[in-house]
Write a protein that holds these residues in place. Structure first.
Motif, mmCIF file in Angstrom:
data_model
loop_
_atom_site.group_PDB
_atom_site.id
_atom_site.type_symbol
_atom_site.label_atom_id
_atom_site.label_comp_id
_atom_site.label_asym_id
_atom_site.label_seq_id
_atom_site.Cartn_x
_atom_site.Cartn_y
_atom_site.Cartn_z
ATOM 1 N N ARG A 1 0.790 -1.147 0.015
ATOM 2 C CA ARG A 1 -0.145 -0.098 0.077
ATOM 3 C C ARG A 1 0.889 1.333 0.010
ATOM 4 N NH1 ARG A 1 -3.397 -2.451 4.392
ATOM 5 N NH2 ARG A 1 -5.182 -3.355 3.459
ATOM 6 N N TYR A 2 1.959 1.142 0.832
ATOM 7 C CA TYR A 2 2.772 2.509 0.720
ATOM 8 C C TYR A 2 4.019 1.865 1.495
ATOM 9 C CZ TYR A 2 4.832 6.781 2.422
ATOM 10 O OH TYR A 2 5.846 7.810 2.591
ATOM 11 N N SER A 3 5.178 2.172 0.706
ATOM 12 C CA SER A 3 6.492 2.027 1.143
ATOM 13 C C SER A 3 7.309 3.337 1.078
ATOM 14 C CB SER A 3 7.087 0.908 0.485
ATOM 15 O OG SER A 3 8.683 0.583 0.642
ATOM 16 N N PRO A 4 7.663 4.199 2.224
ATOM 17 C CA PRO A 4 8.352 5.057 2.066
ATOM 18 C C PRO A 4 9.770 5.295 1.315
ATOM 19 C CG PRO A 4 7.984 4.516 4.310
ATOM 20 C CD PRO A 4 7.396 3.510 3.560
ATOM 21 N N PHE A 5 10.412 3.991 1.705
ATOM 22 C CA PHE A 5 11.911 3.917 1.133
ATOM 23 C C PHE A 5 11.894 3.860 -0.307
ATOM 24 C CE2 PHE A 5 12.185 2.347 5.802
ATOM 25 C CZ PHE A 5 12.614 3.563 5.935
ATOM 26 N N LEU A 6 10.888 3.146 -0.763
ATOM 27 C CA LEU A 6 10.785 2.625 -2.327
ATOM 28 C C LEU A 6 9.818 3.846 -2.675
ATOM 29 C CD1 LEU A 6 10.382 -1.133 -2.219
ATOM 30 C CD2 LEU A 6 12.424 0.165 -2.895
ATOM 31 N N GLU A 7 9.217 4.617 -2.156
ATOM 32 C CA GLU A 7 8.115 5.587 -2.810
ATOM 33 C C GLU A 7 6.961 4.867 -3.516
ATOM 34 O OE1 GLU A 7 10.550 8.501 -4.558
ATOM 35 O OE2 GLU A 7 11.219 9.416 -2.633
ATOM 36 N N TRP A 8 6.562 4.004 -3.057
ATOM 37 C CA TRP A 8 5.604 3.022 -3.524
ATOM 38 C C TRP A 8 4.126 3.353 -3.223
ATOM 39 C CZ3 TRP A 8 7.565 -2.559 -4.538
ATOM 40 C CH2 TRP A 8 8.791 -2.654 -5.293
ATOM 41 N N ARG A 9 3.245 3.170 -3.921
ATOM 42 C CA ARG A 9 1.756 3.320 -3.275
ATOM 43 C C ARG A 9 0.857 2.217 -4.185
ATOM 44 N NH1 ARG A 9 0.456 6.955 0.248
ATOM 45 N NH2 ARG A 9 1.865 8.658 0.865
ATOM 46 N N ASP A 10 0.148 1.543 -3.631
ATOM 47 C CA ASP A 10 -0.787 0.564 -4.102
ATOM 48 C C ASP A 10 -0.075 -0.120 -5.399
ATOM 49 O OD1 ASP A 10 -2.707 1.465 -2.600
ATOM 50 O OD2 ASP A 10 -3.119 3.086 -3.896
ATOM 51 N N VAL A 11 1.086 -1.061 -4.999
ATOM 52 C CA VAL A 11 1.651 -1.866 -5.885
ATOM 53 C C VAL A 11 1.316 -3.251 -5.717
ATOM 54 C CG1 VAL A 11 3.882 -2.999 -6.843
ATOM 55 C CG2 VAL A 11 3.620 -0.165 -6.318
ATOM 56 N N LEU A 12 0.555 -4.179 -6.780
ATOM 57 C CA LEU A 12 0.365 -5.455 -6.517
ATOM 58 C C LEU A 12 1.420 -6.132 -6.624
ATOM 59 C CD1 LEU A 12 -3.125 -5.265 -8.870
ATOM 60 C CD2 LEU A 12 -2.835 -4.818 -6.338
ATOM 61 N N LEU A 13 2.348 -6.081 -5.666
ATOM 62 C CA LEU A 13 3.748 -6.873 -5.895
ATOM 63 C C LEU A 13 3.483 -8.554 -5.992
ATOM 64 C CD1 LEU A 13 6.670 -6.368 -6.172
ATOM 65 C CD2 LEU A 13 6.801 -6.462 -3.453
ATOM 66 N N ALA A 14 2.531 -9.163 -5.201
ATOM 67 C CA ALA A 14 2.516 -10.533 -5.170
ATOM 68 C C ALA A 14 2.069 -10.989 -6.876
ATOM 69 C CB ALA A 14 1.670 -11.086 -4.215
ATOM 70 N N GLU A 15 1.182 -10.324 -7.025
ATOM 71 C CA GLU A 15 0.774 -10.694 -8.483
ATOM 72 C C GLU A 15 1.816 -10.469 -9.699
ATOM 73 O OE1 GLU A 15 -2.797 -9.141 -11.715
ATOM 74 O OE2 GLU A 15 -3.052 -9.018 -9.619
ATOM 75 N N LEU A 16 2.271 -9.309 -9.531
ATOM 76 C CA LEU A 16 3.399 -8.992 -10.413
ATOM 77 C C LEU A 16 4.502 -9.876 -10.414
ATOM 78 C CD1 LEU A 16 3.325 -4.996 -10.149
ATOM 79 C CD2 LEU A 16 2.490 -6.539 -12.351
ATOM 80 N N ALA A 17 4.955 -10.351 -9.220
ATOM 81 C CA ALA A 17 6.171 -11.227 -8.908
ATOM 82 C C ALA A 17 5.814 -12.509 -9.327
ATOM 83 C CB ALA A 17 6.585 -11.172 -7.522
ATOM 84 N N THR A 18 4.852 -13.141 -9.303
ATOM 85 C CA THR A 18 4.235 -14.526 -9.699
ATOM 86 C C THR A 18 4.347 -14.638 -11.195
ATOM 87 O OG1 THR A 18 3.150 -14.710 -7.903
ATOM 88 C CG2 THR A 18 2.299 -16.105 -9.595
ATOM 89 N N MET A 19 3.801 -13.383 -11.894
ATOM 90 C CA MET A 19 4.100 -13.435 -13.385
ATOM 91 C C MET A 19 5.311 -13.218 -13.748
ATOM 92 S SD MET A 19 0.678 -11.241 -14.556
ATOM 93 C CE MET A 19 1.125 -9.763 -13.821
ATOM 94 N N THR A 20 6.275 -12.555 -13.047
ATOM 95 C CA THR A 20 7.283 -12.452 -13.588
ATOM 96 C C THR A 20 8.558 -13.453 -13.252
ATOM 97 O OG1 THR A 20 7.180 -9.872 -13.409
ATOM 98 C CG2 THR A 20 9.389 -10.545 -13.463
ATOM 99 N N CYS A 21 8.254 -14.032 -12.127
ATOM 100 C CA CYS A 21 9.356 -14.824 -11.626
ATOM 101 C C CYS A 21 8.711 -16.447 -12.013
ATOM 102 C CB CYS A 21 9.643 -14.596 -10.192
ATOM 103 S SG CYS A 21 10.363 -13.043 -9.916
ATOM 104 N N GLY A 22 7.593 -16.622 -11.737
ATOM 105 C CA GLY A 22 6.976 -17.845 -12.063
ATOM 106 C C GLY A 22 6.831 -18.897 -10.866
#
Length: 391
Positions: free
Chosen positions: A165-186
């Motif tokens: 939802r929010y990562s201050p050090f990466l400056e991310w907001r609302d990143v669907l990381l699990a879905e993206l990583a599953t698609m990218t990394c298999g």
């Protein structure tokens, strides 16, 4: 797109099987009777849960010569076969990704560090995928499949949705990381807050083993806290339980990036300490290492900044002790490099602010390198693999 077809399912996905497996994982080898006692299950339930796990090779049974009775069958020991499966854990910081290849007992087999080329989600995912592929190649040498990927990120992370939802050090907001990583990394991917992930590893394999209630407080670039209550890692209804970094300890204190003033993090996190040392001493310290060095040289202003930081941390820990009454609080994180500069203030502030018997809480340090945080990410992947319930 990479395929997840090479990943197998855990042989039995029932609460009893998950409970017995995690009990043996943390405390084993155990006899079935001892496993039943620790898990609070009947011997019959344990036998039913153990059988398919033995057949699939996730558990092994060894003779227990020390517990051989005069009559009847020996009480054999059951243990987890750590080599049965492998998992990858990634700890993402603002500058690099630390990756580990861990076995089913979460023992690190391979560790790698790679720098980030940028902090945009796409840039981070590209580096993560390259690192995962390198670790998958390493896994081929063990002849065992990698069954899951865990990613640990600082900030507000919804594990159930796999969303940062929010990562201050990466400056991310609302990143669907699990879905993206599953698609990218298999690989099936679990995403969690980095401190909670580290707490899972400590609960199963570290200084939290055997404790039903404890807390892990991390100091460094931020101030974090992982909570275990009645044997469960607590995230809360909105995934932000344990955010003591944003507990106000000085209403007139410096502004925090969260929008409030005088938060523990605004006083005691590394960036805050560097800024305060610059302001108090007039010295252009470049980073936290130079701030520590200045304080160690005896600069009164720098030492006063660390004293104030220690007081804020101690008050934050006392808040946790007063609210939840944990048996133990572990203090970890890269900020322990300066622990000698504020240890006394942490202890004094905790003792002063802890109410009644909460002051009996065992507070001690637990220095852990970032590889252990990546191991925590692997532990969350193991957790997701063996149970549908992430807690």
């Amino acid at each position: 797109m990479p395929s997840t077809s090479r990943v197998e399912a855990f042989p039995v996905n029932t609460p009893a099987a998950s409970q017995i497996f995690t009990t043996v994982l943390s405390h084993g080898p155990l006899t079935r009777l001892e496993a039943a006692r620790r898990a609070g299950l009947s011997p019959a339930a344990v036998t039913k849960a153990v059988r398919p796990l033995l057949e699939a090779g996730y558990l092994l049974e060894d003779a227990n010569d020390e517990a051989r009775p005069a009559l009847g069958r020996p009480a054999n020991l059951v243990r987890v076969d750590g080599g049965r499966a492998l998992f990858i854990g990634l700890k993402v910081t603002g500058d690099e990704i630390i990756g580990v290849l861990a076995d089913l007992c979460c023992r690190i087999r391979v560790a790698r560090r790679v720098p980030l080329r940028g902090r945009e989600p796409g840039q981070v995912l590209t580096v993560a995928a390259e690192l995962v592929q390198e670790l998958l190649t390493e896994a081929d040498g063990f002849g065992v499949r990698v069954q899951g990927l865990g990613i640990a990120v600082s900030g507000d992370v919804d594990r159930a949705e796999g969303t940062v939802r929010y990562s201050p050090f990466l400056e991310w907001r609302d990143v669907l990381l699990a879905e993206l990583a599953t698609m990218t990394c298999g690989l099936p991917t679990t995403v969690d807050n980095d401190v909670r992930a580290l707490t899972v590893a400590e609960q199963w394999f570290g200084d939290g083993v055997g404790l039903s209630d404890f807390a892990l407080v991390t100091v460094g670039a931020g101030i974090g806290c992982g909570l275990v209550v009645h044997g469960r890692v607590v995230a809360g209804a909105h995934g932000v339980a344990g955010e003591i970094g944003h507990v106000t300890v000085d209403p007139a204190g410096p502004p925090c990036h969260c929008g409030n003033r005088g938060c523990v993090e605004a006083i005691a996190a590394d960036p805050a300490i560097v800024a305060q040392v610059r302001e108090v001493t007039g010295s252009e310290v470049a980073d936290i290492a130079e701030a520590i060095e200045l304080a160690h040289r005896g600069d009164a202003g720098a030492r006063a900044v660390y004293a104030k930081a220690g007081e804020a941390i101690g008050r934050g820990i006392a808040t946790v002790a007063n609210l939840l009454g944990p048996a133990r609080v572990l203090i970890s994180g890269e900020g322990l490099a300066a622990y000698d500069l504020f240890a006394e203030q942490i202890r004094d502030a905790f003792t002063a602010a802890a109410f009644g018997s909460a002051a009996r809480c065992d507070v001690h340090t637990r220095p852990l390198p970032f590889e252990e945080w990546a191991r925590g990410a692997a532990a969350t992947a193991i957790q997701s693999f063996i149970t549908a319930d992430p807690n």
